[in-house]
Design a protein around this motif. Structure first.
Motif, PDB file in Angstrom:
ATOM      1  N   ILE A  94       0.836  -1.209   0.000  1.00  0.00           N
ATOM      2  CA  ILE A  94       0.000   0.000   0.000  1.00  0.00           C
ATOM      3  C   ILE A  94       0.868   1.255   0.000  1.00  0.00           C
ATOM      4  O   ILE A  94       0.592   2.233  -0.699  1.00  0.00           O
ATOM      5  N   GLY A  95       1.941   1.238   0.770  1.00  0.00           N
ATOM      6  CA  GLY A  95       2.833   2.399   0.809  1.00  0.00           C
ATOM      7  C   GLY A  95       3.481   2.671  -0.538  1.00  0.00           C
ATOM      8  O   GLY A  95       3.605   3.834  -0.945  1.00  0.00           O
ATOM      9  N   VAL A  96       3.898   1.628  -1.257  1.00  0.00           N
ATOM     10  CA  VAL A  96       4.504   1.812  -2.578  1.00  0.00           C
ATOM     11  C   VAL A  96       3.482   2.378  -3.553  1.00  0.00           C
ATOM     12  O   VAL A  96       3.793   3.276  -4.358  1.00  0.00           O
ATOM     13  N   ILE A  97       2.230   1.887  -3.495  1.00  0.00           N
ATOM     14  CA  ILE A  97       1.181   2.394  -4.385  1.00  0.00           C
ATOM     15  C   ILE A  97       0.914   3.868  -4.120  1.00  0.00           C
ATOM     16  O   ILE A  97       0.808   4.685  -5.053  1.00  0.00           O
ATOM     17  N   VAL A  98       0.808   4.239  -2.861  1.00  0.00           N
ATOM     18  CA  VAL A  98       0.568   5.646  -2.515  1.00  0.00           C
ATOM     19  C   VAL A  98       1.740   6.517  -2.950  1.00  0.00           C
ATOM     20  O   VAL A  98       1.555   7.629  -3.464  1.00  0.00           O
ATOM     21  N   PHE A  99       2.961   6.022  -2.773  1.00  0.00           N
ATOM     22  CA  PHE A  99       4.137   6.795  -3.178  1.00  0.00           C
ATOM     23  C   PHE A  99       4.162   7.012  -4.686  1.00  0.00           C
ATOM     24  O   PHE A  99       4.426   8.122  -5.169  1.00  0.00           O
ATOM     25  N   LEU A 100       3.889   5.947  -5.460  1.00  0.00           N
ATOM     26  CA  LEU A 100       3.886   6.081  -6.921  1.00  0.00           C
ATOM     27  C   LEU A 100       2.759   7.000  -7.386  1.00  0.00           C
ATOM     28  O   LEU A 100       2.943   7.786  -8.331  1.00  0.00           O
ATOM     29  N   TYR A 101       1.613   6.933  -6.732  1.00  0.00           N
ATOM     30  CA  TYR A 101       0.512   7.827  -7.088  1.00  0.00           C
ATOM     31  C   TYR A 101       0.889   9.281  -6.805  1.00  0.00           C
ATOM     32  O   TYR A 101       0.590  10.180  -7.601  1.00  0.00           O
ATOM     33  N   GLY A 102       1.557   9.512  -5.698  1.00  0.00           N
ATOM     34  CA  GLY A 102       2.004  10.876  -5.389  1.00  0.00           C
ATOM     35  C   GLY A 102       3.015  11.390  -6.392  1.00  0.00           C
ATOM     36  O   GLY A 102       2.973  12.562  -6.789  1.00  0.00           O
ATOM     37  N   CYS A 103       3.946  10.519  -6.832  1.00  0.00           N
ATOM     38  CA  CYS A 103       4.929  10.948  -7.837  1.00  0.00           C
ATOM     39  C   CYS A 103       4.254  11.233  -9.180  1.00  0.00           C
ATOM     40  O   CYS A 103       4.658  12.148  -9.904  1.00  0.00           O
ATOM     41  N   ALA A 104       3.222  10.437  -9.536  1.00  0.00           N
ATOM     42  CA  ALA A 104       2.558  10.624 -10.824  1.00  0.00           C
ATOM     43  C   ALA A 104       1.685  11.864 -10.864  1.00  0.00           C
ATOM     44  O   ALA A 104       1.485  12.457 -11.927  1.00  0.00           O
ATOM     45  N   THR A 105       1.174  12.289  -9.738  1.00  0.00           N
ATOM     46  CA  THR A 105       0.244  13.433  -9.693  1.00  0.00           C
ATOM     47  C   THR A 105       0.863  14.660  -9.044  1.00  0.00           C
ATOM     48  O   THR A 105       0.137  15.582  -8.677  1.00  0.00           O
TER      49      THR A 105
END
Length: 211
Positions: free
Chosen positions: A177-188
């Motif tokens: 979950i932490g990796v998904i949230v981190f990647l979403y933050g980098c993409a947006t």
């Protein structure tokens, strides 16, 4: 010392219902590549009855191979107990290995490793199996050989690594979950617009008018 050792007597472990057994076999088959290749092939539904070992009851135990009846961990434990109970005496002194260590006569006392790991022609041993199937980066994805760890290092070390393995498994969902949230933050990050908060703007405007 009352060491519990397996006897000649075996008993059959009752399996669960057919559905539970099928699910267990399916999970075991799917995860088979993740299991370390250290345990000998033996029936899982047959267990040996363990009793405290004593010389008077040797006939109850399987002593066909006396060299392997006690494993390396148990032999080291027996030797350390012998050293603790042997008394070195002189006037007004009576001490074993623990007292000698406490008084600084010996710096340390510990068992040596059993078996070679670098010699390719060496006979298979528990230390070499642990080095190949546990203490290697190439098998990081596999389960830990808890039974072999317990056999080689003892119950305390085996229990520690069993707890560490469960703790690590519990962290896997949180890390995903932490990796998904981190990647979403980098993409947006470029589309992130600060939210307008009118009540803060009003407070600042009123403060400026008062001055």
């Amino acid at each position: 010392m009352k060491l519990k050792m397996p006897t000649r007597k075996v008993y059959e472990v009752k399996q669960g219902s057919n559905l539970v057994e099928k699910i267990r076999l399916f999970i075991h088959k799917v995860t088979d590549p993740l299991h370390p290749k250290v345990d000998p092939k033996r029936p899982e539904d047959v267990k040996s009855l363990s009793l405290p070992f004593s010389r008077e009851k040797q006939h109850l135990f399987d002593l066909s191979d006396k060299d392997k009846f006690f494993d390396s961990k148990t032999r080291s434990f027996i030797v350390f107990e012998v050293l603790k109970r042997i008394r070195w005496t002189r006037p007004n002194y009576s001490m074993g290995i623990t007292s000698l260590l406490a008084n600084g006569i010996y710096t340390s006392a510990y068992p040596l490793h059993d078996g070679e790991i670098e010699d390719g022609d060496a006979e298979p041993n528990d230390r070499k199996l642990l080095f190949e199937e546990w203490a290697s980066y190439s098998v990081f994805y596999k389960y830990q050989p808890i039974g072999l760890i317990r056999k080689y290092f003892g119950e305390k070390v085996g229990l520690y690594f069993a707890w560490l393995g469960v703790y690590t498994q519990m962290l896997i969902p949180a890390s995903i979950i932490g990796v998904i949230v981190f990647l979403y933050g980098c993409a947006t990050v470029d589309d992130n617009i600060p939210r307008y908060q009118p009540h803060l703007y009003s407070v600042v405007l009123i403060s400026e008018i008062s001055y």
